[in-house]
Motif scaffolding. Structure first.
Motif, PDB file in Angstrom:
ATOM      1  N   GLN A 304      -6.720 -52.880 -14.788  1.00  0.00           N
ATOM      2  CA  GLN A 304      -6.549 -51.946 -14.246  1.00  0.00           C
ATOM      3  C   GLN A 304      -6.256 -51.916 -12.554  1.00  0.00           C
ATOM      4  OE1 GLN A 304      -9.216 -48.846 -14.969  1.00  0.00           O
ATOM      5  NE2 GLN A 304      -9.009 -47.713 -13.165  1.00  0.00           N
ATOM      6  N   ILE A 305      -7.554 -53.078 -12.120  1.00  0.00           N
ATOM      7  CA  ILE A 305      -7.430 -53.591 -10.779  1.00  0.00           C
ATOM      8  C   ILE A 305      -6.092 -54.237 -10.609  1.00  0.00           C
ATOM      9  CG2 ILE A 305      -8.530 -55.429  -9.416  1.00  0.00           C
ATOM     10  CD1 ILE A 305     -11.079 -54.950 -10.576  1.00  0.00           C
ATOM     11  N   ILE A 306      -5.370 -55.146 -11.262  1.00  0.00           N
ATOM     12  CA  ILE A 306      -4.175 -55.906 -11.189  1.00  0.00           C
ATOM     13  C   ILE A 306      -3.178 -54.803 -11.026  1.00  0.00           C
ATOM     14  CG2 ILE A 306      -2.583 -57.360 -12.194  1.00  0.00           C
ATOM     15  CD1 ILE A 306      -5.028 -58.883 -13.581  1.00  0.00           C
ATOM     16  N   ARG A 307      -3.127 -53.934 -12.075  1.00  0.00           N
ATOM     17  CA  ARG A 307      -1.952 -52.775 -11.863  1.00  0.00           C
ATOM     18  C   ARG A 307      -2.062 -51.885 -10.776  1.00  0.00           C
ATOM     19  NH1 ARG A 307      -2.244 -50.799 -18.025  1.00  0.00           N
ATOM     20  NH2 ARG A 307      -0.549 -52.200 -19.113  1.00  0.00           N
ATOM     21  N   GLU A 308      -3.304 -51.653 -10.200  1.00  0.00           N
ATOM     22  CA  GLU A 308      -3.388 -50.768  -9.136  1.00  0.00           C
ATOM     23  C   GLU A 308      -3.367 -51.113  -7.858  1.00  0.00           C
ATOM     24  OE1 GLU A 308      -6.633 -48.136 -10.029  1.00  0.00           O
ATOM     25  OE2 GLU A 308      -5.868 -47.208 -11.714  1.00  0.00           O
ATOM     26  N   GLN A 309      -3.929 -52.435  -7.870  1.00  0.00           N
ATOM     27  CA  GLN A 309      -4.154 -52.939  -6.359  1.00  0.00           C
ATOM     28  C   GLN A 309      -3.374 -54.477  -6.058  1.00  0.00           C
ATOM     29  OE1 GLN A 309      -8.427 -53.121  -4.801  1.00  0.00           O
ATOM     30  NE2 GLN A 309      -9.081 -52.329  -6.836  1.00  0.00           N
ATOM     31  N   LYS A 310      -2.740 -55.010  -6.979  1.00  0.00           N
ATOM     32  CA  LYS A 310      -2.111 -56.231  -6.939  1.00  0.00           C
ATOM     33  C   LYS A 310      -2.757 -57.325  -6.028  1.00  0.00           C
ATOM     34  CE  LYS A 310       2.442 -58.186  -5.749  1.00  0.00           C
ATOM     35  NZ  LYS A 310       3.515 -58.153  -5.033  1.00  0.00           N
ATOM     36  N   ASP A 337       6.178 -57.574 -10.197  1.00  0.00           N
ATOM     37  CA  ASP A 337       6.651 -57.883  -8.939  1.00  0.00           C
ATOM     38  C   ASP A 337       5.695 -59.121  -8.094  1.00  0.00           C
ATOM     39  OD1 ASP A 337       4.136 -56.319  -8.771  1.00  0.00           O
ATOM     40  OD2 ASP A 337       4.792 -55.314  -7.183  1.00  0.00           O
ATOM     41  N   TYR A 338       5.067 -59.879  -9.091  1.00  0.00           N
ATOM     42  CA  TYR A 338       4.409 -61.079  -8.761  1.00  0.00           C
ATOM     43  C   TYR A 338       5.366 -62.195  -8.200  1.00  0.00           C
ATOM     44  CZ  TYR A 338      -0.595 -59.764  -9.148  1.00  0.00           C
ATOM     45  OH  TYR A 338      -1.842 -59.328  -8.854  1.00  0.00           O
ATOM     46  N   LYS A 339       5.076 -62.751  -7.464  1.00  0.00           N
ATOM     47  CA  LYS A 339       5.645 -64.270  -7.264  1.00  0.00           C
ATOM     48  C   LYS A 339       4.795 -65.267  -7.711  1.00  0.00           C
ATOM     49  CE  LYS A 339       8.420 -62.620  -3.560  1.00  0.00           C
ATOM     50  NZ  LYS A 339       9.075 -63.046  -2.007  1.00  0.00           N
ATOM     51  N   TYR A 340       5.028 -66.151  -8.339  1.00  0.00           N
ATOM     52  CA  TYR A 340       4.414 -67.278  -9.194  1.00  0.00           C
ATOM     53  C   TYR A 340       4.723 -68.728  -8.893  1.00  0.00           C
ATOM     54  CZ  TYR A 340       3.477 -63.455 -12.610  1.00  0.00           C
ATOM     55  OH  TYR A 340       3.209 -62.278 -13.008  1.00  0.00           O
ATOM     56  N   TYR A 341       3.369 -69.486  -8.477  1.00  0.00           N
ATOM     57  CA  TYR A 341       3.252 -70.801  -8.276  1.00  0.00           C
ATOM     58  C   TYR A 341       2.436 -71.582  -9.252  1.00  0.00           C
ATOM     59  CZ  TYR A 341       5.517 -69.016  -3.787  1.00  0.00           C
ATOM     60  OH  TYR A 341       6.280 -68.465  -2.716  1.00  0.00           O
ATOM     61  N   LEU A 342       2.699 -72.804  -9.124  1.00  0.00           N
ATOM     62  CA  LEU A 342       1.739 -73.756  -9.938  1.00  0.00           C
ATOM     63  C   LEU A 342       1.416 -74.951  -9.073  1.00  0.00           C
ATOM     64  CD1 LEU A 342       3.346 -73.718 -13.908  1.00  0.00           C
ATOM     65  CD2 LEU A 342       1.194 -72.787 -12.993  1.00  0.00           C
ATOM     66  N   ARG A 343       0.293 -75.253  -9.275  1.00  0.00           N
ATOM     67  CA  ARG A 343      -0.310 -76.435  -8.550  1.00  0.00           C
ATOM     68  C   ARG A 343      -1.322 -77.325  -9.566  1.00  0.00           C
ATOM     69  NH1 ARG A 343       3.836 -75.575  -6.136  1.00  0.00           N
ATOM     70  NH2 ARG A 343       3.998 -75.523  -4.033  1.00  0.00           N
TER      71      ARG A 343
END
Length: 357
Positions: A304-310, A337-343
């Protein structure tokens, strides 16, 4: 979504070449368990490039019979001559077919890989005192600490916003919370530290007392539901929810499970909490998760936090072979709509972090 399509979709959402290289190597490592794929990742680090570039054919020894020493032995294919430890008498049968000797038994031409987390300065002096040259002491412990100090906040695309609110899941001793406060220049609303290991939680509270009331230490394990669960208390960063298949095993120190090392400590019941429930009505701008294999469950409890607040996300992506697929798939389903990175922040197969911004 089938697995292959899921891999293709997530690969297309990775924002830079380094992320794509790390992702490809982790997929291959998950499939093959071949450590050459971890080498490809580690060589991207300056420390890894240095270690893999060292000349071969030396009299190489590993100082330290703990986790650092084991992992150095596992992931670096030197022609090891043996282990060295001040408690060498604990290992009368050696380790992995190699003798464990005391420092005074080292040959003067030895090259020593110092694989300890504590007392490194004293051990350095000890090694110099028995005739090992400074050039022949490779401080693995310091390298690992230097790499760890860059974790979570070094990504240049990660921008601090006004009045940050940070959920630190797997807060350990408060290190990450302190680094977060530095990263945002003290411009934060609140820090929520979730740490179910009661010993770690107490240390965390003491270290965060300078935060002037802008923090809360919550002694619960983040999960998808509220309740209780069996937990292994290790008094360090390896404390973990006990997996079903491990409940009846008799461990005495540490056991290799899958592709990583998990310490085994005192088992007890701890409270679990979902972020959606525990932080209901709260503003959350950044979530970090390193919860020793419970990341997917913890994310399910934060949907819910991720969906509503990103919120910005920094999620550990290495505790199980399936994580490289299941965690990105879950996040892609939650938001598009997330942009993803890996480190990667280790010399071994640990500390790969997925960023979602």
């Amino acid at each position: 979504m089938n697995i292959i399509n899921g891999f293709h979709k997530f690969y297309s959402l990775l924002q830079d070449d380094m992320s794509k290289r790390i992702y490809t190597s982790r997929i291959m490592y998950s499939i093959s368990d071949d450590k050459k794929w971890i080498k490809k990742i580690v060589e991207e680090l300056s420390e890894g490039e240095y270690l893999y570039g060292l000349p071969k054919g030396k009299a190489d020894y590993i100082f330290g019979c703990g986790t650092y020493g084991f992992l150095t032995y596992k992931y670096f294919d030197n022609e090891w001559c043996g282990f060295v430890d001040n408690n060498h008498l604990k290992y009368p049968n050696g380790l992995f077919g190699l003798d464990v000797i005391s420092p005074v038994e080292l040959p003067k031409n030895a090259r020593v890989f110092l694989c300890v987390k504590y007392h490194e300065k004293e051990i350095m002096e000890q090694l110099l005192g028995v005739g090992i040259t400074k050039e022949n002491i490779i401080n693995i412990g310091k390298m690992l600490q230097d790499i760890a100090n860059r974790q979570y906040f070094d990504l240049p695309y990660l921008q601090c916003e006004s009045r940050e609110s940070f959920a630190d899941c797997g807060a350990l001793n408060g290190d990450t919370a302190i680094e977060f406060a530095k990263w945002c220049g003290g411009n934060y609303e609140h820090i929520y530290c979730f740490e179910p290991d009661k010993y770690n939680a107490e240390i965390c509270k003491k270290r965060l007392q300078t935060m002037q009331g802008k923090y809360t230490v919550i002694p619960k394990a983040v999960y998808d539901v509220e309740g209780t669960i069996e937990f292994s208390v290790c008094k360090n960063g390896n404390s973990n929810i006990v997996a079903e298949q491990d409940k009846n095993r008799d461990y005495t120190s540490f056991q290799e499970i899958g592709n990583h090392i998990r310490s085994v400590g005192e088992k007890m019941q701890v409270e679990t909490a979902s972020l959606d429930s525990e932080l209901a009505g709260k503003r959350v701008t950044f979530i970090k998760m390193d919860v020793e294999g419970a990341e997917l469950k913890a994310l399910m409890g934060a949907k819910q936090i991720i969906r509503e607040q990103k919120p910005k996300l920094a999620i550990s992506l290495y505790h199980s072979a399936e994580d490289i697929y299941t965690i990105p798939s879950y996040l892609m389903d939650l938001r598009q709509d997330y942009k993803y990175y890996l480190r990667h922040y280790s010399l071994f197969d640990t500390e790969t972090v997925l960023y979602a911004i």
